[in-house]
Design a protein around this motif. Structure first.
Motif, PDB file in Angstrom:
ATOM      1  N   LYS A  89       3.779 -12.392  -4.761  1.00  0.00           N
ATOM      2  CA  LYS A  89       3.193 -11.282  -4.010  1.00  0.00           C
ATOM      3  C   LYS A  89       4.051 -10.924  -2.801  1.00  0.00           C
ATOM      4  O   LYS A  89       4.215  -9.745  -2.463  1.00  0.00           O
ATOM      5  CB  LYS A  89       1.773 -11.646  -3.560  1.00  0.00           C
ATOM      6  CG  LYS A  89       0.780 -11.751  -4.699  1.00  0.00           C
ATOM      7  CD  LYS A  89      -0.598 -12.171  -4.189  1.00  0.00           C
ATOM      8  CE  LYS A  89      -1.582 -12.321  -5.341  1.00  0.00           C
ATOM      9  NZ  LYS A  89      -2.918 -12.787  -4.872  1.00  0.00           N
ATOM     10  N   ALA A  90       4.604 -11.928  -2.132  1.00  0.00           N
ATOM     11  CA  ALA A  90       5.438 -11.673  -0.955  1.00  0.00           C
ATOM     12  C   ALA A  90       6.670 -10.869  -1.326  1.00  0.00           C
ATOM     13  O   ALA A  90       7.033  -9.897  -0.637  1.00  0.00           O
ATOM     14  CB  ALA A  90       5.841 -12.998  -0.311  1.00  0.00           C
ATOM     15  N   ILE A  91       7.334 -11.236  -2.403  1.00  0.00           N
ATOM     16  CA  ILE A  91       8.548 -10.528  -2.820  1.00  0.00           C
ATOM     17  C   ILE A  91       8.229  -9.082  -3.185  1.00  0.00           C
ATOM     18  O   ILE A  91       8.946  -8.153  -2.798  1.00  0.00           O
ATOM     19  CB  ILE A  91       9.212 -11.256  -4.001  1.00  0.00           C
ATOM     20  CG1 ILE A  91       9.710 -12.631  -3.546  1.00  0.00           C
ATOM     21  CG2 ILE A  91      10.360 -10.432  -4.571  1.00  0.00           C
ATOM     22  CD1 ILE A  91      10.178 -13.525  -4.682  1.00  0.00           C
ATOM     23  N   LYS A  92       7.137  -8.869  -3.910  1.00  0.00           N
ATOM     24  CA  LYS A  92       6.748  -7.505  -4.270  1.00  0.00           C
ATOM     25  C   LYS A  92       6.394  -6.697  -3.020  1.00  0.00           C
ATOM     26  O   LYS A  92       6.710  -5.506  -2.921  1.00  0.00           O
ATOM     27  CB  LYS A  92       5.561  -7.542  -5.237  1.00  0.00           C
ATOM     28  CG  LYS A  92       5.916  -8.066  -6.626  1.00  0.00           C
ATOM     29  CD  LYS A  92       4.695  -8.063  -7.534  1.00  0.00           C
ATOM     30  CE  LYS A  92       5.051  -8.529  -8.940  1.00  0.00           C
ATOM     31  NZ  LYS A  92       3.860  -8.555  -9.838  1.00  0.00           N
ATOM     32  N   GLU A  93       5.745  -7.359  -2.060  1.00  0.00           N
ATOM     33  CA  GLU A  93       5.387  -6.672  -0.824  1.00  0.00           C
ATOM     34  C   GLU A  93       6.631  -6.294  -0.030  1.00  0.00           C
ATOM     35  O   GLU A  93       6.723  -5.188   0.504  1.00  0.00           O
ATOM     36  CB  GLU A  93       4.477  -7.569   0.017  1.00  0.00           C
ATOM     37  CG  GLU A  93       3.951  -6.901   1.275  1.00  0.00           C
ATOM     38  CD  GLU A  93       2.941  -7.764   2.000  1.00  0.00           C
ATOM     39  OE1 GLU A  93       2.987  -7.804   3.243  1.00  0.00           O
ATOM     40  OE2 GLU A  93       2.121  -8.404   1.318  1.00  0.00           O
ATOM     41  N   PHE A  94       7.605  -7.197   0.041  1.00  0.00           N
ATOM     42  CA  PHE A  94       8.856  -6.888   0.732  1.00  0.00           C
ATOM     43  C   PHE A  94       9.539  -5.674   0.084  1.00  0.00           C
ATOM     44  O   PHE A  94      10.054  -4.794   0.768  1.00  0.00           O
ATOM     45  CB  PHE A  94       9.809  -8.082   0.672  1.00  0.00           C
ATOM     46  CG  PHE A  94       9.401  -9.254   1.519  1.00  0.00           C
ATOM     47  CD1 PHE A  94       8.237  -9.236   2.276  1.00  0.00           C
ATOM     48  CD2 PHE A  94      10.170 -10.399   1.541  1.00  0.00           C
ATOM     49  CE1 PHE A  94       7.855 -10.328   3.054  1.00  0.00           C
ATOM     50  CE2 PHE A  94       9.810 -11.498   2.316  1.00  0.00           C
ATOM     51  CZ  PHE A  94       8.646 -11.457   3.065  1.00  0.00           C
ATOM     52  N   ARG A  95       9.548  -5.661  -1.223  1.00  0.00           N
ATOM     53  CA  ARG A  95      10.204  -4.579  -1.973  1.00  0.00           C
ATOM     54  C   ARG A  95       9.544  -3.237  -1.678  1.00  0.00           C
ATOM     55  O   ARG A  95      10.223  -2.230  -1.464  1.00  0.00           O
ATOM     56  CB  ARG A  95      10.137  -4.908  -3.471  1.00  0.00           C
ATOM     57  CG  ARG A  95      10.905  -3.953  -4.354  1.00  0.00           C
ATOM     58  CD  ARG A  95      10.954  -4.495  -5.777  1.00  0.00           C
ATOM     59  NE  ARG A  95       9.637  -4.574  -6.400  1.00  0.00           N
ATOM     60  CZ  ARG A  95       9.407  -5.120  -7.582  1.00  0.00           C
ATOM     61  NH1 ARG A  95      10.397  -5.669  -8.268  1.00  0.00           N
ATOM     62  NH2 ARG A  95       8.190  -5.143  -8.094  1.00  0.00           N
TER      63      ARG A  95
END
Length: 397
Positions: free
Chosen positions: A286-292
């Motif tokens: 979720k963090a990586i998708k949010e950063f993106r």
């Protein structure tokens, strides 16, 4: 235990509570407090009211600041006729936690000023943008005074500046653009002062030229006057129209990484084969998708940027060369964690001494250090790609 005064999202009192909790109950006592902050970040909303007289460009401004054109889905209705009959909520197309409220024009037959102030329920909004055009009016003054009475912030925005300058140019009365802009701004400031309201901010904008005049400074001013959680809501919605905005997003995301890493390593953490620690891989996904998405590298954001700049979407997508733009799932994150672990991670690599409370809890080889390092590497990769997109979109060397 070292507390950081620069920690975003946690004020000094909250940092001291974390320290006290750790002292009395260890990591098990600290983790729920950090998890609560994590959920507060996810659920925070920002409500901004846009008000002013009818016909001054409120709806056009709402579209512009959300990165939409009038023909786009979800755009506010614009036109020469009075189109807003009641407060209308316009959520950001990608981040619905940011809500702009288009209030009806004040001072019309349908909304005389004496009724307007009580009917619009001013208390529910975080802050206000008063849009004005042309002469400073009594309605402008009354709005400003009422907002100040409620101890709310407002920003006074003089719209359609491009039209004003063009009219002066057509009449051969535009001797110097900068001098004329100063005159217009001083006129607005004087009007507010005469009304007994000392203006904190007066901005001159064109909703059709969002990189010109005071439009970039207006967004910067919003950010500077919001607390960290509300600032996070607003910042993530901004399109990357300048490298400075991208830098601000990067700084803000770096200050969130330790929260993700802590929650992943403490709440719902499970052992991962091949690693000596446990973590919640789903949170990292979720963090990586949010950063993106925060850095506007998702397809919808790239398409809106292409529409705004006139650049073909293929040109912008060609600048994105990271595998993180594709599918991000738990298997990918596990492979990334295994790769990091194989390379060897030291606590010094992630500067854990700069992280409040958590930095002195975890040592080298812990889930915190590994996930913190992983998310930093992910962020650096995504930021580099976002920077290339901005440069290509706006022809920045």
């Amino acid at each position: 235990m070292n507390l950081s005064l620069n920690s975003t999202f946690f004020n000094q009192q909250e940092l001291e509570e974390l320290e006290s909790a750790y002292g009395s109950g260890g990591l098990e006592a600290v983790a729920p407090l950090i998890q609560e902050k994590f959920h507060n970040l996810k659920s925070a909303e920002l409500h901004i009211a846009v008000t002013g007289e009818a016909g001054v460009g409120k709806s056009t401004f709402i579209n512009a600041i959300r990165g939409l054109r009038g023909s786009d889905e979800g755009a506010a209705e614009t036109g020469n006729m009075e189109t807003t009959m009641e407060p209308i909520q316009y959520k950001h197309p990608s981040f619905p936690e940011l809500c702009f409220w288009d209030l009806p024009g004040v001072g019309t037959l349908k909304f005389p000023v004496e009724d307007y102030l009580c009917k619009m329920n001013f208390e529910k909004y975080d802050f206000f943008i008063i849009i004005s055009r042309g002469r400073f009016t009594e309605n402008d003054a009354n709005l400003a005074k009422e907002i100040k009475r409620l101890n709310k912030n407002f920003y006074f925005v003089r719209s359609q500046i491009d039209n004003d300058l063009h009219a002066l140019e057509m009449e051969d009365r535009l001797a110097d653009k900068e001098t004329e802009l100063i005159k217009i701004k001083n006129y607005c400031v004087e009007g507010l002062n005469l009304a007994g309201v000392s203006p904190s901010t007066v901005m001159l904008i064109s909703s059709f030229q969002v990189r010109d005049f005071d439009f970039p400074a207006l967004k910067e001013t919003f950010l500077n006057n919001l607390d960290d959680i509300k600032k996070d809501v607003f910042l993530r919605t901004l399109p990357n129209t300048t490298l400075k905005i991208l830098e601000q997003k990067t700084d803000h995301l770096k200050k969130r990484i330790w929260i993700f890493a802590t929650v992943s390593g403490t709440v719902g953490a499970v052992p991962i084969p091949g690693l000596s620690f446990a973590c919640d891989v789903g949170i990292l996904v979720k963090a990586i998708k949010e950063f993106r998405e925060y850095l506007r590298l998702d397809d919808a954001s790239l398409q809106r940027l292409a529409d705004t700049t006139g650049k073909p979407i293929e040109v912008l997508k060609a600048e994105v060369k990271t595998p993180l733009i594709g599918e991000v799932n738990e298997d990918l994150v596990k492979r990334m964690l295994l790769g990091s672990a194989a390379a060897g991670i030291s606590a010094a690599e992630v500067a854990v001494d700069a992280i409040p409370v958590i930095g002195c809890i975890f040592g080298a080889g812990s889930s915190f250090v590994a996930t913190y390092k992983l998310l930093n590497d992910v962020l650096n990769d995504l930021v580099e790609n976002a920077r290339k997109v901005v440069k290509a979109a706006f022809k920045i060397d």
